[in-house]
Motif scaffolding. Sequence first.
Motif, mmCIF file in Angstrom:
data_model
loop_
_atom_site.group_PDB
_atom_site.id
_atom_site.type_symbol
_atom_site.label_atom_id
_atom_site.label_comp_id
_atom_site.label_asym_id
_atom_site.label_seq_id
_atom_site.Cartn_x
_atom_site.Cartn_y
_atom_site.Cartn_z
ATOM 1 N N VAL A 79 6.838 6.503 8.999
ATOM 2 C CA VAL A 79 7.518 6.054 7.775
ATOM 3 C C VAL A 79 7.908 7.274 6.949
ATOM 4 N N PHE A 80 8.992 7.103 6.173
ATOM 5 C CA PHE A 80 9.495 8.188 5.339
ATOM 6 C C PHE A 80 9.407 7.786 3.876
ATOM 7 N N TYR A 81 9.152 8.770 3.010
ATOM 8 C CA TYR A 81 9.118 8.496 1.571
ATOM 9 C C TYR A 81 9.991 9.501 0.829
ATOM 10 N N GLY A 82 10.400 9.144 -0.379
ATOM 11 C CA GLY A 82 11.216 10.053 -1.185
ATOM 12 C C GLY A 82 12.107 9.274 -2.126
ATOM 13 N N PHE A 83 13.203 9.924 -2.553
ATOM 14 C CA PHE A 83 14.103 9.309 -3.524
ATOM 15 C C PHE A 83 15.390 8.812 -2.871
ATOM 16 N N GLU A 84 15.634 9.269 -1.642
ATOM 17 C CA GLU A 84 16.889 8.907 -0.967
ATOM 18 C C GLU A 84 16.926 7.413 -0.683
ATOM 19 N N GLU A 85 18.108 6.882 -0.790
ATOM 20 C CA GLU A 85 18.383 5.474 -0.485
ATOM 21 C C GLU A 85 17.912 5.155 0.942
ATOM 22 N N GLY A 86 17.267 4.020 1.114
ATOM 23 C CA GLY A 86 16.986 3.550 2.475
ATOM 24 C C GLY A 86 15.676 4.031 3.081
ATOM 25 N N LEU A 87 14.923 4.860 2.364
ATOM 26 C CA LEU A 87 13.641 5.311 2.921
ATOM 27 C C LEU A 87 12.621 4.170 2.826
ATOM 28 N N ASP A 88 11.581 4.239 3.654
ATOM 29 C CA ASP A 88 10.590 3.152 3.682
ATOM 30 C C ASP A 88 9.863 3.014 2.343
ATOM 31 N N TYR A 89 9.542 4.144 1.740
ATOM 32 C CA TYR A 89 8.903 4.118 0.419
ATOM 33 C C TYR A 89 9.793 4.929 -0.514
ATOM 34 N N GLN A 90 10.671 4.217 -1.213
ATOM 35 C CA GLN A 90 11.671 4.898 -2.031
ATOM 36 C C GLN A 90 11.391 4.672 -3.509
ATOM 37 N N VAL A 95 7.152 7.505 -14.672
ATOM 38 C CA VAL A 95 7.100 6.122 -14.201
ATOM 39 C C VAL A 95 8.210 5.940 -13.187
ATOM 40 N N PHE A 96 7.932 5.198 -12.108
ATOM 41 C CA PHE A 96 9.022 4.866 -11.187
ATOM 42 C C PHE A 96 8.820 3.454 -10.684
ATOM 43 N N GLU A 97 9.863 2.948 -10.048
ATOM 44 C CA GLU A 97 9.750 1.631 -9.434
ATOM 45 C C GLU A 97 9.838 1.779 -7.934
ATOM 46 N N ILE A 98 9.265 0.806 -7.238
ATOM 47 C CA ILE A 98 9.239 0.875 -5.779
ATOM 48 C C ILE A 98 9.080 -0.527 -5.213
ATOM 49 N N GLU A 99 9.656 -0.734 -4.046
ATOM 50 C CA GLU A 99 9.458 -2.006 -3.362
ATOM 51 C C GLU A 99 8.412 -1.781 -2.275
ATOM 52 N N ILE A 100 7.328 -2.572 -2.365
ATOM 53 C CA ILE A 100 6.311 -2.480 -1.311
ATOM 54 C C ILE A 100 6.175 -3.867 -0.705
ATOM 55 N N SER A 149 0.722 8.613 -0.945
ATOM 56 C CA SER A 149 -0.540 7.880 -1.119
ATOM 57 C C SER A 149 -0.310 6.377 -0.984
ATOM 58 N N ILE A 150 0.834 5.901 -1.475
ATOM 59 C CA ILE A 150 1.136 4.471 -1.355
ATOM 60 C C ILE A 150 1.266 4.109 0.128
ATOM 61 N N ALA A 151 1.989 4.952 0.872
ATOM 62 C CA ALA A 151 2.171 4.674 2.301
ATOM 63 C C ALA A 151 0.818 4.624 3.017
ATOM 64 N N ALA A 152 -0.083 5.540 2.667
ATOM 65 C CA ALA A 152 -1.408 5.556 3.303
ATOM 66 C C ALA A 152 -2.208 4.318 2.896
ATOM 67 N N GLY A 153 -2.119 3.941 1.629
ATOM 68 C CA GLY A 153 -2.851 2.771 1.133
ATOM 69 C C GLY A 153 -2.383 1.494 1.805
ATOM 70 N N VAL A 154 -1.063 1.353 1.977
ATOM 71 C CA VAL A 154 -0.525 0.153 2.625
ATOM 72 C C VAL A 154 -1.018 0.085 4.072
ATOM 73 N N GLU A 155 -0.995 1.236 4.756
ATOM 74 C CA GLU A 155 -1.439 1.278 6.149
ATOM 75 C C GLU A 155 -2.899 0.831 6.269
ATOM 76 N N LEU A 156 -3.696 1.153 5.270
ATOM 77 C CA LEU A 156 -5.119 0.782 5.331
ATOM 78 C C LEU A 156 -5.372 -0.556 4.624
ATOM 79 N N MET A 157 -4.296 -1.273 4.388
ATOM 80 C CA MET A 157 -4.356 -2.642 3.873
ATOM 81 C C MET A 157 -5.068 -2.769 2.529
ATOM 82 N N ILE A 158 -4.858 -1.784 1.690
ATOM 83 C CA ILE A 158 -5.368 -1.882 0.321
ATOM 84 C C ILE A 158 -4.349 -2.708 -0.465
ATOM 85 N N PRO A 159 -4.790 -3.707 -1.232
ATOM 86 C CA PRO A 159 -3.838 -4.519 -1.994
ATOM 87 C C PRO A 159 -2.960 -3.637 -2.898
ATOM 88 N N GLU A 160 -1.672 -3.992 -2.991
ATOM 89 C CA GLU A 160 -0.705 -3.175 -3.731
ATOM 90 C C GLU A 160 -1.177 -2.865 -5.149
#
Length: 457
Positions: free
Chosen positions: A240-251, A264-269, A292-303
């Motif tokens: 998975v990829f993260y960053g600010f670019e359009e279309g990344l898994d964690y944007q 502050v930022f917004e994100i779709e998880i 950290s969000i990507a790692a947390g999701v992988e380990l099934m920590i509630p959003e």
Amino acid sequence: MQQLKCAEILNATEGKLLSGRDDSTFSGISTDSRNIKEGDLFIPLKGERFDGHDYVEEALAKGAFGALTEKDIEPDGEKVIIKVDDTLKALRLIAAFYRSKFNIPFIGITGSVGKTSTKEMVWSVLSKKFNVLKNQGNFNNEIGVPLTIFRLEPFHEAAVVEMGMNNLGEISRLTSMVKPDIAIITNIGVSHIENLGSKKNILRAKMEILEGLNKKGLVILNGDDNLLFGLKGLLNFRTVFYGFEEGLDYQAYNVRSLGEKGSVFEIEINKKEYEVKVPVPGIHNIYNALASIAAGVELMIPEEDIIKGIEEFSPAKMRLDIINSNGIKVINDAYNASPQSMEAALVVLKEVSSGQRSIAVLGDMYELGEMTEEAHIHIGKFAAEQGIDYIIAVGDNAKSICKGALSMGVDKERVLKFENNKETSKFLGSFIKEGDVILVKGSRGMKMEEIVNKLTS
Ligand code: ATP
Ligand code: MG
């Protein structure tokens, strides 16, 4: 650490028992004869100035129950002496064996900059659900990583391990111990380019982390980093990829700066939108939060818990330390510097200073080899682009920083150069006014905390 049996050590290291019994047990492992505890196995390592073999006797006298050795040592009563070809390799093999006793997720983090910061933030997120081991401070090398692994206890439920390197092959050796289930690469910069020659080689070196990755594991990459994004579709692992670019898994989008208080930022998880507050300033910390969000999701920590973990992140652990003193704000980042972290720090200076005079005191960046001049010119330009009010360069490369700033049309009066910290402090003493915000940053060897101390005393 849980006890290790002598037979297990012999097995892991393929060592030869010179004395003692193979049913003995060790309660700890130490590579430093000054910190021996009763029952430890002492592993002597060869450093640049010292050879640990000179301290074997002392370690045994202080209570170590045994030692490894590359040399033939006279057997000594009941104490265990094990001969191995290479004590550093043996340390690694024992750590790999000890790690294999723990069936818990391991997160390995490498990259040119932001490893420690990312490790701390991942730890903060994972701690919402698990009891998590992490390296202390910057213990990220071939000695620090095994010593981190030996701190594993049965109550640990996950581990985050920062993995550093100066050369090709090092991450390969580290990943053989860590055997990560999740591998994070923060970015590919130019730290250590002196040893590695090119950015491609730096990428190769970081990619070694995958050699130890669990086949079902996840790779988390900074998608705004061109070299890393170039790996899209090429890896044999879930990625998975993260960053600010359009279309990344964690944007991250709708990013707002809260100045000194963070952003502050917004994100779709998992198809739902969330707002995330990062309590530390700088765009770079948003990157660290995304990893950290990507790692947390992988380990099934509630959003919601993941987001809380980020919000509770303690800025005290950060290096970019903002000190309010004598009516001024000093951003102390004197711990170290590379081109990327210089840029990150200058962005923070700009954010924090809003309306007040911004002053960047920038020292030499080391270990850049042939890129040294170009990198310093670039930082001067970058500071000018950020609109920093005063650019104060210190050290051997000060003229390059100034050259960069001046080439952007900054007034001569706003670009100054000094030979050393003492001269700089003297100048600042009469120059600084109430309300000023001053960033102090340079490579470790520049000891720029001397300037911070003067400013805040
Ligand atoms: P080292 O190689 O010394 O262990 P590191 O990779 O652990 O360094 P950090 O200590 O986390 O890096 O951060 C070094 C500097 O880089 C800090 O000054 C911080 O402000 C900045 N920084 C932190 N995270 C990032 C990032 N994701 N991108 C760019 N800069 C960052
Ligand atoms: Mg670090």
